[in-house]
Design an enzyme around this catalytic site. Structure first.
Site, PDB file in Angstrom:
ATOM      1  N   ASN A  90       0.756  -1.316   0.162  1.00 21.62           N
ATOM      2  CA  ASN A  90       0.038  -0.058  -0.194  1.00 21.62           C
ATOM      3  C   ASN A  90       0.974   1.274   0.006  1.00 21.62           C
ATOM      4  OD1 ASN A  90       0.564  -0.903   2.654  1.00 21.62           O
ATOM      5  ND2 ASN A  90      -0.929   0.269   3.583  1.00 21.62           N
TER       6      ASN A  90
ATOM      7  N   GLU B  58       0.344   5.028   0.599  1.00 20.38           N
ATOM      8  CA  GLU B  58      -0.604   6.189   1.182  1.00 20.38           C
ATOM      9  C   GLU B  58      -0.295   7.494   0.618  1.00 20.38           C
ATOM     10  OE1 GLU B  58      -1.231   5.698   5.364  1.00 20.38           O
ATOM     11  OE2 GLU B  58      -2.400   3.792   5.058  1.00 20.38           O
TER      12      GLU B  58
ATOM     13  N   GLU C 148      -3.055  -4.797  -3.195  1.00 20.42           N
ATOM     14  CA  GLU C 148      -3.420  -5.541  -4.054  1.00 20.42           C
ATOM     15  C   GLU C 148      -3.237  -4.871  -5.433  1.00 20.42           C
ATOM     16  OE1 GLU C 148      -4.754  -4.880  -1.295  1.00 20.42           O
ATOM     17  OE2 GLU C 148      -5.868  -6.572  -0.393  1.00 20.42           O
TER      18      GLU C 148
ATOM     19  N   CYS D 145      -9.822  -5.343  -0.002  1.00 21.95           N
ATOM     20  CA  CYS D 145     -11.149  -4.403   0.276  1.00 21.95           C
ATOM     21  C   CYS D 145     -12.051  -4.586  -1.015  1.00 21.95           C
ATOM     22  CB  CYS D 145     -10.606  -2.774   0.210  1.00 21.95           C
ATOM     23  SG  CYS D 145     -10.268  -2.277  -1.473  1.00 21.95           S
TER      24      CYS D 145
END
Ligand code: THU
Length: 141
Positions: free
Chosen positions: A47, A49, A60, A96
């Site tokens: 990830n 951010e 992902e 998610c």
């Protein structure tokens, strides 16, 4: 459809290593993902951010977009490992909804998604279980 155990463990290990590169100064939640391409290559993601939170990209999707941009569109499996910074994953981190949708663009309902706490502690779900009745491109063609 499950991968061989050795391959599952290799994918999990790659996801755990990718997690170390996560850039998550806001949530402090680090995620790594490892995607197995049909050619046998493993493409990882973490990830990333952003101070403008909506610009964040999940691990992902980072992996899928990296793989597709390298010319791979066919995948055999995915491993995901996530958890708060400073310790090993305490729970299984599930993709998610947006990442499930992105996976469904390239992967069918039997595609195995491995959620891992460690190389010896993981569970395997099919994408169809995680995203039933998915919306697909055939609906708009
Ligand atoms: N995150 C992922 O990388 N993958 C998911 O499937 C869920 C959430 C990241 C996004 C954000 O950086 C942090 O986890 C907390 O939401």
């Amino acid at each position: 459809m499950r991968l061989e155990r050795e391959l599952e463990e290799k994918l999990v290990q790659a996801a755990l290593e990718a997690r170390e590169n996560a850039y998550a100064p806001y949530s402090h939640y680090l995620v790594g993902a490892a995607l197995l391409g049909a050619g046998g290559e493993i493409v990882t993601g973490c990830n990333v951010e952003n101070s403008s939170y909506g610009a964040t990209c999940c691990a992902e999707r980072t992996a899928v977009f990296r793989a597709v941009s390298q010319g791979e569109r066919s995948f055999l499996g995915l491993a995901v490992a996530g958890g708060l910074e400073g310790c090993a994953p305490q729970d299984y981190a599930f993709p998610c909804g947006v990442c499930r949708q992105v996976l469904s663009e390239f992967c069918g309902p039997d595609f195995p998604v491995i959620v891992a706490k460690s190389v010896s502690d993981y569970q395997v779900f099919s994408l169809g279980e995680l995203l039933p009745d998915s919306f697909g491109g055939e609906s708009i063609r």
